[in-house]
Design a protein around this motif. Structure first.
Motif, PDB file in Angstrom:
ATOM      1  N   SER A   1      44.948  75.737  75.998  1.00 36.22           N
ATOM      2  CA  SER A   1      45.529  74.738  75.330  1.00 36.22           C
ATOM      3  C   SER A   1      47.045  74.885  75.340  1.00 36.22           C
ATOM      4  N   PRO A   2      47.114  73.639  76.486  1.00 36.86           N
ATOM      5  CA  PRO A   2      49.169  74.331  76.097  1.00 36.86           C
ATOM      6  C   PRO A   2      49.792  74.305  74.679  1.00 36.86           C
TER       7      PRO A   2
ATOM      8  N   ASN B   1      52.041  73.633  80.727  1.00 33.49           N
ATOM      9  CA  ASN B   1      51.173  73.278  81.603  1.00 33.49           C
ATOM     10  C   ASN B   1      50.968  74.191  83.323  1.00 33.49           C
TER      11      ASN B   1
ATOM     12  N   THR C   1      48.477  70.128  86.161  1.00 34.04           N
ATOM     13  CA  THR C   1      48.047  68.088  85.761  1.00 34.04           C
ATOM     14  C   THR C   1      46.735  68.146  86.258  1.00 34.04           C
TER      15      THR C   1
ATOM     16  N   LYS D   1      51.183  62.773  77.695  1.00 34.02           N
ATOM     17  CA  LYS D   1      50.148  63.709  77.095  1.00 34.02           C
ATOM     18  C   LYS D   1      49.115  63.479  75.925  1.00 34.02           C
TER      19      LYS D   1
ATOM     20  N   HIS E   1      48.558  68.296  77.111  1.00 34.09           N
ATOM     21  CA  HIS E   1      48.465  68.416  78.831  1.00 34.09           C
ATOM     22  C   HIS E   1      48.535  66.968  79.310  1.00 34.09           C
TER      23      HIS E   1
END
Length: 156
Positions: free
Chosen positions: A69-70, A77, A80, A122, A127
């Motif tokens: 995960s970011p 990221n 996208t 976001k 994300h």
């Protein structure tokens, strides 16, 4: 869930620290439709899928050093996800729904030179999601003239 084969196409898989929370949030914020969830013997999420139109996004937990995960990698990221709404859908209302659910709006709805109105948000783990809807169908010549580009069908 019924057993069916998937048609040829693309889908995205998005990793989260807390995939169960993300699954619920994506439904509430963006209106994604639950397709199915696989839970292990301990009730942990093993795999899940959500739909939007004819598309599928897979939601899962982090599962290796390369699938994070970011939130786990300083907010970065590497890709996208773009989600196209149906013509006539109210993208401004969609954006407000996402904002009310806690999305950080990184680009407010804006009409682009190519005829789509888009916004970027976001999610709680960082994300970036882009949503668009065509508000004016344009030809390549029209968007080239407006945007200062040259559209071609392939790179040679």
């Amino acid at each position: 869930m019924s057993e069916t084969s998937r048609p040829k196409g693309l889908s995205s898989a998005v990793c989260y620290r807390d995939a169960k929370a993300a699954f619920r949030w994506l439904e509430r914020a963006f209106g994604f439709e639950p397709i199915f969830v696989l839970l292990d013997a301990d009730g942990n999420l093993g795999h899940s899928e959500m739909g939007h139109g004819d598309s599928v996004v897979m939601i899962g937990n982090e599962w290796s050093e390369d699938h994070k995960s970011p939130l786990s990698i300083g907010g970065k990221n590497t890709q996208t996800v773009h989600v196209q709404l149906a013509p006539g859908e109210d993208i401004d209302a969609h954006c407000e729904r996402a904002r009310q659910a806690g999305a950080v709006i990184v680009m407010a709805p804006e009409t682009q030179f190519y005829g789509d109105r888009t916004y970027r948000a976001k999610d709680p783990e960082g994300h970036i999601w882009t949503f668009g809807v065509t508000v004016e169908a344009k030809t390549a010549a029209e968007w080239d003239a407006e945007g200062g580009f040259t559209t071609v069908s392939r790179l040679d």
